[in-house]
Design a protein around this motif. Structure first.
Motif, PDB file in Angstrom:
ATOM      1  N   MET A   1       0.832  -1.207   0.000  1.00 48.23           N
ATOM      2  CA  MET A   1       0.000   0.000   0.000  1.00 48.23           C
ATOM      3  C   MET A   1       0.863   1.252   0.000  1.00 48.23           C
ATOM      4  O   MET A   1       0.559   2.241  -0.709  1.00 48.23           O
TER       5      MET A   1
ATOM      6  N   THR B   1       0.979   4.078  -2.940  1.00 47.66           N
ATOM      7  CA  THR B   1       0.665   5.476  -2.596  1.00 47.66           C
ATOM      8  C   THR B   1       1.804   6.405  -3.009  1.00 47.66           C
ATOM      9  O   THR B   1       1.565   7.550  -3.457  1.00 47.66           O
TER      10      THR B   1
ATOM     11  N   GLN C   1     -10.707  -1.448  -0.191  1.00 48.56           N
ATOM     12  CA  GLN C   1      -9.583  -1.395  -1.121  1.00 48.56           C
ATOM     13  C   GLN C   1     -10.089  -1.125  -2.545  1.00 48.56           C
ATOM     14  O   GLN C   1      -9.496  -0.334  -3.302  1.00 48.56           O
TER      15      GLN C   1
END
Length: 468
Positions: A202, A206, A417
Motif C-alpha cells: 500500500m 501510494t 480497497q
C-alpha cells in the motif's frame, strides 16, 4: 508332657490375642460427603459425560506436543524430585516393617595382654583371650505400636505416589499451555508479517500515486507511520516466542535453545476436539491425585494417634545373649567355654505428668487438621472442575463471535480497497479497515489460544495426565 502343654495353653492364647491387638482409632476411610451425580456448570454443547481420556493431549493430533510431553515426563526436574521423595517413603516404610522383627548382633574380639610378673601366672605371659557372641532382642508388639507405625508409613508412601501423579498432571498441563501459547504467538507473528507486507504494498502504491500527483504527502506519512508501528510490534512478538521455547526446554529438563529445531515448525494452533468427555463428579474425586494425597495423609495421621496411644501401655522386650571365650583359638566354641543370658524386660511409663496424653492430644489435633484439609481439597477439586467447565463453554461462544467479526472485517477491508482504487474512498478509510481487520484477526487468534488453554485447564481440573 500333655499336661504341661495344657498348663501353658492359656498363656499362649493370651500372647496371640495381645499380638493381634492394636490400640487407638482404626481408619475406616474418609468421612462421606454428598456429591451430585452431575457437574453443576456442565455446558450445553461441546462436552459429554462419557469416559475421560487420561492422555488427553492426544486429541490435538499434534506430534510435537506428544514428543514434548514424553520428554517432560522422563526428564522434568520437578518429577525427578517427586520420584526421589517416593523412593524415600518406600525406604522409610521398609525400615518401619523391619522394626517388627527381631534384631541379632554378632561380635568377636581378640585380647592380648601382658600382666605383671608378680601375678604369678602359671600360663604364658603375655596371654591371649578369644571371645565371640550373639546378642538378640525382640520387642513384642503387644499393643500394636509398631503395626501403627507401619500403617502410617504405608499411607505416607501412598501419599507420595499420589503426589508424583499430581506433579505429572501439572507438568503435562504446563507443557501443553506453553506449547499452545507458542503456536498462538507464532500465528500472531505470521499475521503481523502478512499485514506488514500488505502495508508495504500500500505504501509503494501510494508513493507512486504521489509521484503522479494523485496523492499528497499526508497520505504517505500516514502509511509510513502505520508501517513503522506494525514493525515495532514484531520484536516483542519474537521475544515472547523465544520465552515459550525456553520454558518448554526447561520443562523437558534441557537448556535454552535445545528444542528450537523441534519447535521451528509450530506455527499454527492445533485443531480443537469437537467434543470433550468429562465424566462425573464421583469419578473426578476418585481420580484426582491431590484428593487421593489428602485422603492418604488423613489415614496416616489416624494411625499416628494409635502409635502414641500405645505409649500408655507396657512394653515387653525379650533379650538373649550367647557368648564364647577361651585363651585358645581352637577351643573358643567348646561347650565348656559357653555362657548365655535370657532377659525378659518389662518397661512401663507409669508416671510422666501428662506427657504421653499431651502427645496423644497433639496427634488427634493433627488428625482433625488432616480431615479438614481433605474436606477443603475435595471442595476445591469440585470448584476447579466446575469453573473450568464454565470457562470452556463460554470461551467456545466467544471464539464463534470473533470468527464472525473477522469474516466481516475481511469483507469490509476488501471492499474498501476496491473503493479506494476507484477513487471513491479516502486513504483514512482504508487504514481504518486495515487496522480493524488486523485487530479482528489478532483477537480471533487470541481467542483460539484461550480456548485451547481452557481445554488444558479443564483436563487438569479433571485430574487427567498422570501415569501409574
Amino acid at each position: 508332657m500333655n499336661n504341661k502343654l495344657m498348663h501353658y495353653a492359656p498363656l499362649s492364647c493370651l500372647a496371640l490375642l495381645l499380638a493381634g491387638c492394636s490400640v487407638g482409632p482404626d481408619y475406616h476411610g474418609a468421612p462421606p460427603l454428598p456429591v451430585s451425580a452431575k457437574f453443576a456448570r456442565l455446558p450445553n454443547t461441546g462436552v459429554s459425560t462419557g469416559q475421560v481420556q487420561s492422555h488427553w493431549w492426544l486429541a490435538f493430533n499434534d506430534d510435537r506436543l506428544n514428543q514434548l510431553i514424553t520428554k517432560a515426563m522422563e526428564h522434568n526436574p520437578d518429577l525427578d524430585i517427586a520420584r526421589a521423595r517416593l523412593l524415600e517413603s518406600r525406604a522409610s516404610l521398609a525400615g518401619d516393617r523391619a522394626q517388627q522383627l527381631p534384631k541379632l548382633d554378632a561380635s568377636g574380639a581378640l585380647v592380648r595382654a601382658k600382666l605383671p610378673d608378680s601375678a604369678g601366672l602359671s600360663t604364658d605371659n603375655p596371654i591371649n583371650l578369644y571371645s565371640s557372641g550373639l546378642d538378640a532382642s525382640w520387642e513384642l508388639d503387644l499393643f500394636g505400636q509398631q503395626r501403627r507405625t507401619t500403617e502410617a508409613g504405608q499411607a505416607q508412601q501412598q501419599a507420595s505416589e499420589a503426589s508424583l501423579a499430581d506433579t505429572q498432571v501439572a507438568i503435562a498441563a504446563e507443557v501443553a499451555n506453553n506449547y499452545l501459547q507458542l503456536c498462538g504467538a507464532q500465528e500472531k507473528l505470521a499475521n503481523l508479517q502478512q499485514n506488514l507486507e500488505l502495508q508495504q504494498q500500500m505504501l509503494t502504491l501510494t508513493r507512486q500515486r504521489q509521484a503522479r500527483g494523485a496523492s499528497n504527502d499526508s497520505d504517505v506519512n500516514r502509511l509510513e507511520t502505520q508501517f513503522e508501528n506494525s514493525q515495532a510490534e514484531i520484536p516483542n512478538q519474537r521475544a515472547e516466542i523465544n520465552g515459550y521455547k525456553d520454558q518448554l526446554a526447561f520443562l523437558s529438563g534441557l537448556t535454552p535453545g535445545s528444542l528450537d529445531k523441534l519447535l521451528s515448525g509450530a506455527v499454527q494452533l492445533p485443531a480443537q476436539p469437537e467434543k470433550v468427555d468429562v465424566g462425573d463428579p464421583l469419578d473426578l474425586l476418585r481420580r484426582r491425585p491431590d484428593v487421593r494425597n489428602a485422603e492418604r495423609k488423613l489415614a496416616a495421621s489416624t494411625a499416628t494417634v494409635g502409635e502414641h496411644v500405645a505409649d500408655l501401655y507396657p512394653k515387653v522386650t525379650l533379650r538373649g545373649i550367647l557368648g564364647f571365650s577361651s585363651d585358645s583359638s581352637s577351643q573358643v566354641f567348646d561347650h565348656a567355654n559357653q555362657s548365655w543370658l535370657l532377659i525378659p524386660m518389662l518397661q512401663w511409663n507409669i508416671l510422666d505428668f501428662g506427657r504421653i496424653r499431651s502427645q496423644i492430644n497433639v496427634a488427634k489435633a493433627q488428625r482433625d487438621e488432616a480431615e479438614a484439609q481433605w474436606h477443603k481439597t475435595v471442595l476445591d477439586a469440585l470448584r476447579d472442575a466446575n469453573s473450568s467447565l464454565s470457562r470452556y463453554g463460554e470461551q467456545r461462544q466467544t471464539l464463534a463471535n470473533y470468527l464472525n467479526v473477522e469474516q466481516t472485517a475481511g469483507r469490509d477491508q476488501k471492499l474498501m480497497q476496491q473503493r479506494y482504487g476507484a477513487g471513491v474512498a479516502s486513504l483514512i478509510d482504508v487504514l481504518d479497515t486495515q487496522r480493524t481487520e488486523l485487530t479482528a484477526s489478532q483477537n480471533r487468534i487470541q481467542s483460539q489460544t484461550d480456548l485451547a488453554l481452557d481445554y488444558v485447564a479443564l483436563q487438569k481440573s479433571l485430574g487427567l495426565g498422570w501415569q501409574s
